[in-house]
Design a protein around this motif. Structure first.
Motif: not given
Length: 334
Positions: A172-174, A213-214, A179-182
């Motif tokens: 979740e920190r990754a 995951d990675e 900034r995956h939400h963007l």
């Protein structure tokens, strides 16, 4: 007129093929590059669609700027007003849907923060543990000056062993750090523009989770432990899709069996060897070329209609069609 209609149909049809190629290319790339490629393809293909609609919508206005009577334009292209009206209506619907989707994003984020306010922060300050029997965990992006947080329910904490909890938090920190939400928001909004782009949303969710995951596997230094943690969290989760997609990214999202299987394999690397590089280059070139072609065709529509309008003014006796303009130009050596 036939030429113009071919341009319109071809431009609007490009995203259907572009999405297929984009998903194939994403399947052979490392997760990070797959996410960036899918996002870029979605934005470019959506941009091509909008450019085509704008080009078609402004034809009557272009004629007025060129001081060409609308009646003369209708003699050349009788369907120009209905097509321009249809393009305008489609763009209006797209604008409403995009705004509506954006509001939904904000409301979902607001509700998530309200529920997370019940949580207790940890020492590091980036994790909120929410009491309750639900088994859930997700990355919560920043909102109104508040920094992003990892939200974990006490039920999820109890369901995992210590090292597995480390994997979950690293995952979740990754999401927050990258900034995956963007990226998710960009593809989600682009999918409103053209129905063909909807399939890229599911593809992006999978590759975003694979990317996280990675990163989590690298953080704990054990791919097998990471795989077990993801599988256990997914089996224990009681969210039932509540936290999937933008702006809440969860370790239990996407096709978990494929993600676990990938973690049990060696770390993915970019394709090597002349043949594999050539294949990836060809696929990437096709996606980029298709998107650029959509923009070029839209611009070509603009230039073609403008040029034809100018020639109609200067051609004695007028012409019965846009092809007549071309014939006249060829015949006059212009």
């Amino acid at each position: 007129m036939t030429y113009v209609l071919v341009l319109i149909v071809l431009t609007l049809a490009i995203p259907w093929g572009g999405t297929v190629i984009a998903r194939r290319l994403a399947g052979v790339l490392p997760p990070r590059w797959a996410c960036l490629m899918v996002t870029g393809a979605a934005v470019l293909l959506a941009g091509g669609t909008i450019s085509t609609l704008i080009g078609l919508f402004h034809v009557p206005f272009l004629a007025s700027l060129e001081r060409l009577p609308l009646s003369q334009v209708l003699e050349v292209w009788p369907a120009v007003v209905p097509l321009a009206g249809a393009a305008g209506a489609v763009m209006l619907v797209q604008a409403v849907l995009v705004v509506r989707r954006g509001i939904q994003h904000r409301l979902l984020l607001k509700r998530a923060w309200l529920s997370a306010d019940e949580g207790v922060g940890d020492v590091d300050g980036d994790v909120l543990v929410v009491p309750g029997s639900d088994v859930d965990a997700f990355a919560l992006p920043g909102y109104r000056g508040r920094k992003g947080r990892v939200v974990v329910t006490s039920g999820m904490v109890r369901s995992l062993k210590e090292q597995e909890r480390e994997v979950l938090l690293a995952h979740e920190r990754a999401h927050l750090a990258r900034r995956h939400h963007l990226l998710s928001a960009m593809v989600d909004l682009a999918a409103v523009v053209h129905p063909a782009l909807r399939s890229l949303r599911e593809a992006l969710v999978f590759h975003l989770e694979r990317w996280a995951d990675e990163d989590a596997a690298a953080a704990v230094g054990d791919r097998r432990v990471a795989a077990v943690a993801i599988a256990r969290a997914a089996l224990a989760s009681t969210s039932h899709g509540r936290v999937t997609g933008y702006p809440l990214l969860s370790a239990t999202s996407g096709p978990v069996p494929q993600r676990v299987e990938a973690l049990l394999l060696p770390e993915p690397v970019a394709p090597r060897g002349p043949a594999r590089r050539a294949g990836v280059t060809a696929l990437a070139g096709t996606v980029a070329g298709g998107a650029v072609a959509a923009l070029a065709l839209a611009y070509g529509l603009h230039e073609y209609v403008e040029y034809a309008a100018r020639q109609l003014i200067g051609v004695p006796g007028g012409c019965s069609s846009l092809w007549g303009v071309v014939d006249t130009l060829i015949g006059s050596g212009g």
